[in-house]
Design a protein around this motif. Sequence first.
Motif: not given
Length: 368
Positions: A50-61
């Motif tokens: 999800l991070q590689r798709l451009g989301l911040p780590r907190v948003a991905a979690v």
Amino acid sequence: MALPVRDQMKYWGVALALFLLVLWWLGDVILPFLLGAAIAYLLDPVADRLQRLGLPRVAAVAIITVATLLILVATILLVVPTLATQAVSLTERIALLIERAPDTVEGLQTWLSGRFPGFVERFPDFADIDTTLRDMLANATQAIRDRAGSLVEGVLASASGLVNVLVLFLIVPVVAVYLLIDWDRMMAEIDTLLPRDHAPTIRRVARDIDDTLASFVRGQGLVCLILGVYYAAALAAVGLQFGLIVGAIAGFLTFIPYVGALVGGILAIGLALFQFWGDWVWILVVWAIFQSGQFVEGNFLTPKLVGDSVGLHPVWLLFALSAFGAVFGFVGFLIAVPAAAAMGVIARFLTARYRESSLYQGSGSRGS
């Protein structure tokens, strides 16, 4: 100046012994943290993607947490009540069969006496089976009455255990979320603590361990889920009573090769014999369900999802589960698979080093 190999082995041996001692001493106290770390490890690749798709780590979690909670709630609401109902019904059926065992044996004796008049006289011990079974059931009933106080204490202990389970369900998600957010940062920090002379070797061995764990835990977990759903749906479709719970048991035990299909197959065929006695087509269908599951697992699911390079032999896995479970209890079962994977990778690494050494190749290798 680098430390001699003997001193390094001594220090690392002391560190390992202290780690195992702390693990044994803390026991169930660290159980929520181990479960949280295991969940974070399993979900870290999803967060990275999800991070590689451009989301911040907190948003991905946050997305992973919400999705996991929704799946968990849906499973609890839709599947768990059915499984619990079938488990209770299966227990009642077994208890009823045990209760009717003396009458069944008595009827068998009567049938044998009428069909084969000399059978009971030639085998007098068979005539006493009915009395023996009734005495056993009477003794069991009396033992339950005598231990009523112990049963009450067990109920209170179960209530205390229920509180512990609730606390576990509260702590584990919190630990998992925090570890998942900081996972990459923690791994980078651990990397800075590696001894500089051995850092490349440790990284290579750690990558091999991670590949082994990822292939086995994530891949085998998916295989267990697929087969569990297949067995449960197929057994329910043919109308087998308790098919859902048998499928769930078979799917859960699939992480030990052949054990899931063997246990599930014995349970399913045994229930099919009671339910479909005389209608051999449906009994063969139940048998075919597990045979087809084994075929798909061995030829498609395991090669594609787990791979052939995992290196966790079933015997080694069973030994690790038994040994760590006996020493560390339930916590040992949790660390058995990672420990088995790590020890297997380290053993292969040391074996390769041994084959490259003059100890293995002999004095002739020096001149070659």
